[in-house]
Design a protein around this motif. Structure first.
Motif, short mmCIF file in Angstrom:
data_model
loop_
_atom_site.label_atom_id
_atom_site.label_comp_id
_atom_site.label_asym_id
_atom_site.label_seq_id
_atom_site.Cartn_x
_atom_site.Cartn_y
_atom_site.Cartn_z
N LYS A 188 0.66 -1.07 0.08
CA LYS A 188 -0.15 -0.12 0.00
C LYS A 188 0.91 1.35 -0.03
O LYS A 188 0.46 2.19 -0.49
N ARG A 189 1.90 1.22 0.66
CA ARG A 189 2.96 2.22 0.65
C ARG A 189 3.55 2.76 -0.57
O ARG A 189 3.70 3.55 -1.09
N LEU A 190 3.96 1.19 -1.20
CA LEU A 190 4.73 1.47 -2.56
C LEU A 190 3.71 2.07 -3.61
O LEU A 190 4.13 2.56 -4.59
N VAL A 191 2.37 1.68 -3.37
CA VAL A 191 1.44 2.07 -4.49
C VAL A 191 1.60 3.66 -4.49
O VAL A 191 1.13 4.27 -5.46
N SER A 192 1.73 4.27 -3.52
CA SER A 192 1.59 5.47 -3.22
C SER A 192 2.77 6.35 -3.95
O SER A 192 2.74 7.57 -4.12
N LEU A 193 3.89 5.70 -4.44
CA LEU A 193 5.05 6.33 -4.93
C LEU A 193 5.01 6.52 -6.54
O LEU A 193 4.02 5.81 -7.31
N PRO A 194 5.33 7.51 -7.11
CA PRO A 194 5.15 7.91 -8.59
C PRO A 194 6.36 6.99 -9.13
O PRO A 194 7.06 7.32 -9.94
N VAL A 195 6.11 5.71 -9.14
CA VAL A 195 6.89 4.58 -9.78
C VAL A 195 6.67 4.62 -11.27
O VAL A 195 5.48 4.28 -11.64
N ARG A 196 7.62 4.66 -12.16
CA ARG A 196 7.54 4.53 -14.05
C ARG A 196 8.15 2.97 -13.98
O ARG A 196 7.56 2.41 -14.97
N HIS A 197 9.30 3.01 -13.32
CA HIS A 197 9.91 1.50 -13.96
C HIS A 197 10.27 0.80 -12.51
O HIS A 197 10.50 1.21 -11.34
N LEU A 198 9.80 -0.40 -12.71
CA LEU A 198 9.95 -1.65 -11.63
C LEU A 198 11.14 -2.29 -11.78
O LEU A 198 11.18 -3.14 -12.70
N PHE A 199 12.14 -2.45 -11.11
CA PHE A 199 13.36 -3.32 -11.08
C PHE A 199 13.32 -4.15 -9.87
O PHE A 199 13.98 -3.81 -8.83
N ALA A 200 12.91 -5.71 -10.35
CA ALA A 200 12.85 -6.46 -9.12
C ALA A 200 13.95 -7.43 -9.00
O ALA A 200 14.79 -7.42 -9.98
N GLY A 201 14.04 -8.37 -7.79
CA GLY A 201 15.11 -8.98 -8.13
C GLY A 201 14.91 -10.58 -8.97
O GLY A 201 15.89 -10.95 -9.27
N HIS A 202 13.72 -10.53 -9.40
CA HIS A 202 13.52 -11.68 -10.17
C HIS A 202 12.42 -11.38 -11.40
O HIS A 202 11.80 -10.47 -11.20
N GLY A 203 12.84 -11.78 -12.54
CA GLY A 203 12.18 -11.56 -13.81
C GLY A 203 12.55 -10.29 -14.55
O GLY A 203 13.36 -9.71 -14.03
N GLU A 204 11.84 -10.01 -15.73
CA GLU A 204 12.40 -8.91 -16.56
C GLU A 204 12.03 -7.46 -16.01
O GLU A 204 11.10 -7.55 -15.17
N PRO A 205 12.83 -6.50 -16.40
CA PRO A 205 12.58 -5.45 -15.57
C PRO A 205 11.31 -4.61 -16.21
O PRO A 205 11.01 -5.17 -17.39
N VAL A 206 10.55 -3.85 -15.45
CA VAL A 206 9.26 -3.47 -16.27
C VAL A 206 9.37 -1.87 -16.44
O VAL A 206 9.79 -1.00 -15.29
N PHE A 207 9.53 -1.40 -17.48
CA PHE A 207 9.59 -0.10 -17.95
C PHE A 207 8.40 0.51 -18.16
O PHE A 207 7.41 0.11 -18.99
N HIS A 208 8.08 1.61 -17.74
CA HIS A 208 7.11 2.65 -18.01
C HIS A 208 5.68 2.12 -17.35
O HIS A 208 4.71 2.97 -17.30
N LYS A 209 5.66 1.13 -16.86
CA LYS A 209 4.18 0.60 -16.10
C LYS A 209 4.56 -0.12 -14.83
O LYS A 209 3.83 -0.79 -14.24
N GLY A 210 5.61 0.44 -14.17
CA GLY A 210 5.85 -0.05 -12.82
C GLY A 210 4.80 -0.08 -11.91
O GLY A 210 4.59 -0.87 -11.17
N SER A 211 4.17 1.21 -11.86
CA SER A 211 3.12 1.46 -10.84
C SER A 211 2.06 0.46 -10.97
O SER A 211 1.23 -0.11 -10.12
N ASP A 212 1.69 0.04 -12.25
CA ASP A 212 0.62 -0.97 -12.72
C ASP A 212 0.95 -2.25 -11.95
O ASP A 212 -0.07 -3.07 -11.56
N HIS A 213 2.15 -2.76 -12.13
CA HIS A 213 2.62 -3.91 -11.41
C HIS A 213 2.44 -3.95 -10.04
O HIS A 213 2.06 -5.07 -9.32
N ILE A 214 2.71 -2.98 -9.37
CA ILE A 214 2.47 -2.79 -7.96
C ILE A 214 1.03 -2.89 -7.40
O ILE A 214 0.73 -3.64 -6.67
N LYS A 215 0.23 -2.12 -8.48
CA LYS A 215 -1.30 -2.37 -7.99
C LYS A 215 -1.62 -3.73 -8.20
O LYS A 215 -2.38 -4.20 -7.51
N LEU A 216 -1.16 -4.29 -9.26
CA LEU A 216 -1.68 -5.81 -9.48
C LEU A 216 -1.14 -6.77 -8.46
O LEU A 216 -2.02 -7.63 -8.13
N SER A 217 -0.19 -6.39 -7.99
CA SER A 217 0.33 -7.31 -6.93
C SER A 217 -0.24 -6.94 -5.42
O SER A 217 -0.52 -7.87 -4.81
#
Length: 283
Positions: A188-217
């Motif tokens: 819930k805290r991370l959803v509040s951030l203006p995230v564009r790119h999501l770079f996680a420890g596993h899986g492909e980097p997410v460009f431009h839609k990082g916030s969407d992936h946090i919401k889906l999680s």
């Protein structure tokens, strides 16, 4: 090693060494002066040398205590001597690793190479990184947010949506203090951030839609908590988005919940809250 400037000019100087099997990915910033996590496979130094001499490596930032994120440090310290930045909770859980790693981190601490970081701290550099303590997967989960580009380096606190084995890789590890209630709060805290790119420890980097992936999680987590009444997952998500002032997306969540159970009091309550917020915004 992949250069991120190919995806976004605002990510210049950032690179990615792809994860493989049980080894986490490694993010390289400032063309080799900073790395985030160290994986657990030999060969990382060969990748880093592509960017220049290894003596330029100044710091390693650790997202959490799991071996697949820190095991590669032993190889690095054979040729370089960077500072290692960890959250104090992560520092304690590193003592649970198999020998020789507890002794390795004890030696770093004795030599003054182990630097403790707290939520809200800023890691200096050409691209300052804000430290975000986001427990849930483990008690010491730490994310690093580069505000200018909107890049969030999140370890296993959030993984790309639909990543195979993603739920298993990011679920709370109770042996290392992971708790579902903490994970919910952190998402819930991370959803509040203006995230564009999501770079996680596993899986492909997410460009431009990082916030969407946090919401889906976050929504997926709500689904797991409301399996008997799926409309409540949409209601919970709608409430969170409403708190963030995202009225259009909150209304979409209400629509989804209404399709499942339009007369449920929680669904009606969400609609009333949305209408009240919209009325207030129009004044």
């Amino acid at each position: 090693m992949k250069s991120f400037v190919e995806e976004d000019m605002g990510l210049s100087g950032m690179h990615w060494v792809q994860d493989a099997g049980s080894c986490s990915g490694v993010y390289v910033l400032e063309d080799g002066r900073t790395i985030i996590d160290a994986g657990n496979m030999y060969g990382l130094i060969d990748e880093l040398q592509d960017l220049g001499p290894l003596d330029r490596l100044e710091r390693i930032l650790v997202t959490h205590c799991h071996f697949d994120h820190v095991g590669g440090m032993e190889e690095i310290f054979q040729v370089a001597s960077p500072d290692v930045h960890v959250h104090p909770v992560t520092r304690e859980y590193l003592r649970l690793l198999r020998s020789p790693f507890p002794e390795f981190f004890d030696a770093l601490e004795k030599d003054g190479k182990l630097k403790l970081i707290q939520d809200g701290d800023v890691i200096p550099g050409n691209r300052p990184l804000r430290v975000i303590h986001a427990p849930g997967h483990t008690a010491g989960d730490t994310c690093f947010f580069e505000e200018t580009s909107g890049a969030l380096f999140c370890g296993d606190a959030v993984l790309p949506y639909r990543l195979k084995l993603g739920p298993a890789l990011s679920k709370p590890d109770e042996m290392c203090g992971g708790r579902m209630k903490d994970k919910l709060h952190s998402l819930k805290r991370l959803v509040s951030l203006p995230v564009r790119h999501l770079f996680a420890g596993h899986g492909e980097p997410v460009f431009h839609k990082g916030s969407d992936h946090i919401k889906l999680s976050l929504y997926s987590l709500y689904q797991s908590l409301h399996e008997d009444r799926p409309e409540l997952a949409w209601v919970a998500m709608g409430r969170d988005l409403l708190d963030l002032g995202q009225l259009a997306e909150a209304r979409q969540c209400w629509s989804k919940s209404a399709q499942l159970s339009a007369e449920a009091p929680e669904v009606r309550g969400l609609l009333e809250a949305i209408e009240a917020a919209a009325s207030q915004a129009a004044q």
